[in-house]
Design an enzyme around this catalytic site. Structure first.
Site, PDB file in Angstrom:
ATOM      1  N   SER A 223       0.817  -1.206   0.000  1.00 22.15           N
ATOM      2  CA  SER A 223       0.000   0.000   0.000  1.00 22.15           C
ATOM      3  C   SER A 223       0.857   1.265   0.000  1.00 22.15           C
ATOM      4  O   SER A 223       1.656   1.434  -0.917  1.00 22.15           O
ATOM      5  CB  SER A 223      -0.950  -0.059   1.197  1.00 22.15           C
ATOM      6  OG  SER A 223      -2.082   0.687   0.909  1.00 22.15           O
ATOM      7  N   HIS A 365      -7.748  -5.642   0.954  1.00 20.60           N
ATOM      8  CA  HIS A 365      -6.505  -4.874   0.958  1.00 20.60           C
ATOM      9  C   HIS A 365      -5.630  -5.316   2.131  1.00 20.60           C
ATOM     10  O   HIS A 365      -5.923  -4.981   3.281  1.00 20.60           O
ATOM     11  CB  HIS A 365      -6.912  -3.398   1.106  1.00 20.60           C
ATOM     12  CG  HIS A 365      -5.775  -2.437   1.105  1.00 20.60           C
ATOM     13  ND1 HIS A 365      -5.059  -2.132  -0.027  1.00 20.60           N
ATOM     14  CD2 HIS A 365      -5.236  -1.682   2.099  1.00 20.60           C
ATOM     15  CE1 HIS A 365      -4.142  -1.228   0.272  1.00 20.60           C
ATOM     16  NE2 HIS A 365      -4.218  -0.954   1.558  1.00 20.60           N
TER      17      HIS A 365
HETATM   18  C1  GCU Z   1      -5.328   4.692   2.211  1.00 22.17           C
HETATM   19  C2  GCU Z   1      -4.838   5.460   1.000  1.00 22.17           C
HETATM   20  C3  GCU Z   1      -4.120   4.555   0.022  1.00 22.17           C
HETATM   21  C4  GCU Z   1      -3.051   3.745   0.726  1.00 22.17           C
HETATM   22  C5  GCU Z   1      -3.654   3.014   1.889  1.00 22.17           C
HETATM   23  C6  GCU Z   1      -2.671   2.215   2.734  1.00 22.17           C
HETATM   24  O1  GCU Z   1      -6.369   3.846   1.848  1.00 22.17           O
HETATM   25  O2  GCU Z   1      -5.926   6.090   0.433  1.00 22.17           O
HETATM   26  O3  GCU Z   1      -3.528   5.314  -1.010  1.00 22.17           O
HETATM   27  O4  GCU Z   1      -2.433   2.873  -0.171  1.00 22.17           O
HETATM   28  O5  GCU Z   1      -4.268   3.939   2.760  1.00 22.17           O
HETATM   29  O6  GCU Z   1      -1.504   2.606   2.820  1.00 22.17           O
HETATM   30  O7  GCU Z   1      -3.083   1.214   3.334  1.00 22.17           O
END
Ligand code: GCU
Length: 386
Positions: A223, A365
């Site tokens: 992420s 995610h």
């Molecule tokens: C949020 C953000 C993302 C990122 C994520 C993370 O959702 O909007 O861009 O990748 O956090 O780091 O888990």
């Protein structure tokens, strides 16, 4: 109220493939002045540096490389960690510049049955400290150290907060103390740049540790950490493999698709990640001189693995696959043919035996054992052809 809420949502993010706008991607192999790049020398001398500068200027900020000194202090060493299967080293990496210093704390396990220096995985850890528990009382799929050790690799991690707190009011308290001018510049480095910088300092350490094969280090991030892994890998060619897990917007996903998270949404929620110039591209994706497939192209010719998750639409799985697909021309210049299928592969059908690897995992995610298992297979293939 509900209607207003729905309306609001529709205004800010799109999850409908039919509403993805028409767009034209900037060409990987065409310079800003319109010259076509058709060999690796022109790529390395002209186009690659140009792209790197465009990403620094407009998105991630500068990557300062100078410092006064670096010191590695072993603060803890356990010869028989993990029931004797691994050696544990905890290392404080201290970097000094103009009287200021920053400490990066590395946790490193190295398999004990090694006969020569071993390849390593390094995680940019954006989860809580306990994720990289050196005592192994706490075990997390996010950093499955035992599994990696049992596959014959060393495994390491550092905490992003050591380099820059992940917070818009305090991100300056770390690497940026060493480079105060960055804070004044529109193209100055912020948190993601600082995290990437720290990954390179860990690489400086690996080059000094005789147990590690520093020519075989795979950098992993999830992420926001996955965005960082790409930026670090683009800047520092010592990373042999780059693995970007669910990195989404301003990571592996194409910005011009405006699917899920957008530049405006990410800049508003995380103003401390990217440089100030990036804010000019809120709702103006088409004005950006680059798109994210060109960041992936900067990893060439090194192996690159990108992942997504089926329920993680915010990160735009399709946009990440298309981005990887569109990075192929840079690999072609080195005679590396990824031959990715035009159609995005089905869920849980990883592409491992290719210089550009990919999977879309079923689920949310996250960074899981499924993902790590594929990273290990990918590294096995790249290093040992199996
Ligand atoms: C949020 C953000 C993302 C990122 C994520 C993370 O959702 O909007 O861009 O990748 O956090 O780091 O888990």
């Amino acid at each position: 109220f509900i209607l207003l809420f729905l309306f609001n949502k529709a205004m800010t993010q799109n999850y409908d493939e039919s509403k993805v706008p028409d767009y034209t991607l900037p060409e990987v192999l065409k310079t800003e002045s319109g010259n076509v790049v058709n060999n690796k020398s022109a790529w390395e001398k002209v186009r690659r540096p140009e792209l790197l500068t465009l990403f620094a200027e407009n998105i991630y900020g500068q990557m300062p490389k100078d410092f006064d000194s670096i010191r590695f202090t072993i603060t803890n060493e356990v010869a028989d960690a993990m029931d004797g299967r691994a050696q544990l080293k905890q290392v404080t990496i201290s970097v000094w510049r103009m009287g200021k210093s920053v400490d990066i704390h590395l946790v490193l396990f190295t398999p004990n049955n090694r006969k020569k220096p071993v390849p390593a995985f390094l995680l940019i850890n954006n989860r809580e400290d306990s994720t990289m528990d050196a005592t192994r009382k706490i075990k997390s799929e996010f950093w499955p150290a035992e599994m990696v050790i049992d596959s014959g690799y060393a495994i390491a991690a550092f905490q992003v907060a050591d380099a820059a707190p992940d917070d818009k009011d305090t991100y300056q308290n770390g690497v940026l103390q060493l480079y105060p001018k960055q804070l004044q510049a529109d193209n100055g480095m912020k948190a993601i740049g600082a995290w990437a910088w720290a990954a390179s300092r860990v690489m400086d350490y690996f080059e000094k540790d005789k147990a590690i094969d520093a020519k075989k280090v795979a950098l992993v991030g999830h992420s926001r950490g996955g965005k960082t892994a790409l930026w670090a890998g683009a800047n520092d060619r010592r990373f042999a493999i780059v693995i970007s897990n669910c990195s989404g917007n301003s990571g592996a996903a194409l910005s011009r698709r405006k699917f899920g998270e957008t530049i405006k949404l990410i800049n508003n929620q995380f103003p401390h990640w990217f440089n100030d110039n990036y804010k000019k591209f809120n709702d103006k994706e088409d004005a950006l001189p680059v798109d994210q497939h060109e960041l992936l192209a900067l990893i060439a010719p090194r192996p690159l693995y990108v992942t997504s998750a089926s329920e993680d639409l915010w990160a735009d799985p399709k946009g990440m696959y298309l981005s990887l697909w569109n990075a192929q021309p840079a690999y072609g210049l080195y005679g590396k043919h990824a031959a990715l299928p035009t159609e995005m592969p089905a869920v849980n059908s990883p592409i491992i035996h290719s210089v550009l690897g990919y999977h879309e995992r079923e689920g949310i995610h996250d960074l899981t054992k499924y993902d790590w298992n594929n990273f290990i297979q990918f590294a096995n293939y790249q290093y040992y052809g199996k």
